[in-house]
Design an enzyme around this catalytic site. Structure first.
Site, PDB file in Angstrom:
ATOM      1  N   HIS A  59     -53.929  53.568 -31.860  1.00 11.40           N
ATOM      2  CA  HIS A  59     -53.501  52.519 -30.932  1.00 11.40           C
ATOM      3  C   HIS A  59     -54.092  51.169 -31.304  1.00 11.40           C
ATOM      4  O   HIS A  59     -54.164  50.268 -30.466  1.00 11.40           O
ATOM      5  CB  HIS A  59     -53.924  52.879 -29.504  1.00 11.40           C
ATOM      6  N   HIS A 221     -48.151  57.893 -26.982  1.00 16.94           N
ATOM      7  CA  HIS A 221     -48.214  58.939 -28.008  1.00 16.94           C
ATOM      8  C   HIS A 221     -46.825  59.504 -28.256  1.00 16.94           C
ATOM      9  O   HIS A 221     -46.673  60.590 -28.799  1.00 16.94           O
ATOM     10  CB  HIS A 221     -49.136  60.071 -27.567  1.00 16.94           C
TER      11      HIS A 221
END
Lengths: 335, 335
Positions: A59, A221
């Site tokens: 991320h 995700h």
């Protein structure tokens, strides 16, 4: 799968090493690879509440990119899309402790919540007081792959920024926790995916999306969102994301907000500004003042194409804390 | 083609409008869409040399993202991958003129060079002295699609930063031009593509690359590079790019450099740090000091996956100028 990597199993270690070398003026990484974390160069600030966050890698720049003055004291990167274990979280908590306790900022994924809880218990055995705030800003779905309740996504950056500013000015742990909680309660987000991403050790895309489809409410995700819909124009997508966010936040005429348009990693910056421009117009037409803005890649999903919109309602002193100086690799102003 | 856009023909106008709204504290965009440019909020600085750059859009944050104190006074975005015409360049030159003349920073593409030349002639008719520096940092190929001679790529950012700092401290046009030329002479770059990008009005990828191939020496518009080779590990790719760059620059033991690892738009930041980490190790093993670093998306090719490596040899005062404060949407430090 084509990626600029060597060994899929070494991605996090090599990337963190490069990151720490590039920003050695601001951060340092721990010596022991078994308890990998990134912390402020110079160590804990005596008398200041420490702020620690972390979670699965993939991320970036979240979380390590936000370590530095006025934001995080330490960040714990897990494997890609995998929670870090309690040991490195505990080690980071110790490193961040300046004697005034530590705040954990945790995105609401089952593994992160459990492992941060365990680390907090271990830290308290060593007489480090720990408080936690769990981020649940994603309005897309209740319960999801990896999550009970709502997921924590891009709004996390705003919690980290504002809580970090409160700690930096010398607020005590209870106050920093209260302010972080207030930010968490006043921020909502929702995202869209145009394409999937590929986790290095998986070697294939995490989901399939046809050339004619996009996924509204995607998780960071690649977890399923609200619905798959035919690909649409940026304005229509923006309106759908923004409506979900502002309805949930019950935004009203006269509110003042921070508007964050976040890229998922593979989206051209020019497209993020198109989304931003329309979102701002829609908010202003409703009598909402966009007081501050962030547009760029802050909480990504590897090379996923897509974006998310976050809105933070500015109550009381939150704007002053948002504006306070910040000096980190990925966010920097005022100093 | 899935993109977060509305009308392919409106991408630049809508994106610039969003950009100007998001960063209204730093920049403003021109009122007339026929002569679209972005300039510093507050207008030209009296007595300061103005710095103007520009070129086709699709490389964001270049150039508009670098408008602000200590860098550009104005930036002129053309259509995607298409040079702006002389009219907006002339208008931007006028807007940037504070009475001390204007420097044009031009990437070496035939259209850009011609149109900036014409604009400079028009400006001089209005008694604005203009000097130009043409950027040719890409070592990959001589002559190419759109270019006679070498192409200008990511090294442009370093020229803009350092020339901007020289202008900001009050250097005259001749001096700013001399410093910009010195940076241009001391920076080299080379890139790699893992995937192509899609120009909005074309609607399909600008070239084909098989799942097993990468292209070394790619241009920032997807122009052919040196060679297509089988996909390799990040370290091997890094070594090939870096060798081409440092051989051409004749880097030697004891040199001090800025190392810029630039993402092409669709590359995860974690991968850029892997490339950076290895490039830095290779340079240090050769006795080269990496004095400063930039890692991120600075000169992109829409959503292309790939990266470039740029090395700037730091002569004389270049480090001091690199370190000088800069306050722009995409680059900010020291103030």
């Amino acid at each position: 799968m084509k990626k600029l990597i060597n060994d899929p199993e070494a991605v996090v270690a090599e990337s963190v090493a490069g990151f720490a070398a590039a920003h050695a003026d601001l951060v340092t990484s721990s010596a022991d690879p078994q308890t990998l974390f990134v912390s402020r160069a110079g160590g804990a600030v005596s008398g200041k509440v420490g702020i620690v966050s972390g979670g699965g890698s993939g991320h970036e720049p979240l979380h390590a990119g936000f370590v530095g003055r006025g934001m995080l004291d330490a960040a714990v990167p897990g494997a890609v899309f995998t929670s870090p274990t309690p040991d490195p979280i505990q080690a980071a908590t110790q490193a961040a402790d300046g004697g005034a306790g530590v705040l954990h900022i945790v995105k609401n994924y089952t593994g992160d919540v459990l492992n941060f809880e365990t680390a907090a218990e271990l830290a308290e055995l060593e007489d480090i007081p720990v408080k936690s705030v769990v981020i649940t800003d994603d309005v897309a779905v209740e319960d999801s792959l990896y999550t009970a309740g709502r997921r924590g996504v891009a709004g996390t950056v705003l919690v980290e920024k504002i809580a970090g500013a409160a700690a930096e000015r010398g607020d005590d742990l209870e106050t920093v926790h209260r302010i972080a909680t207030r930010v968490a309660q006043n921020v909502r987000s929702m995202g869209v995916a145009l394409s999937a991403c590929t986790v290095p050790h998986a070697g294939k895309p995490s989901f399939d999306l046809s050339p004619q489809e996009i996924e509204l409410g995607i998780g960071i995700h690649g977890e399923p969102g609200r619905e798959r819909v035919p690909a649409a124009g940026a304005n229509e997508i923006t309106e759908r994301l923004l409506a979900a966010v502002t309805d949930d936040l019950t935004i009203a005429d006269g509110d003042q907000v921070v508007l964050l348009v976040n890229g998922m990693g593979g989206t051209p910056l020019s497209e993020l500004y198109i989304v931003y421009g329309h979102a701002r117009q829609v908010l202003e037409a409703r009598g909402v003042t966009v007081a501050r803005s962030l547009v760029g890649d802050y909480v990504t999903s590897l090379e996923m194409q897509g974006a998310s919109i976050s809105v933070l309602r500015l109550e009381e002193e939150l704007l002053e804390l948002f504006d306070a100086p910040v000096v980190t690799p990925a966010l920097r102003w005022g100093a």
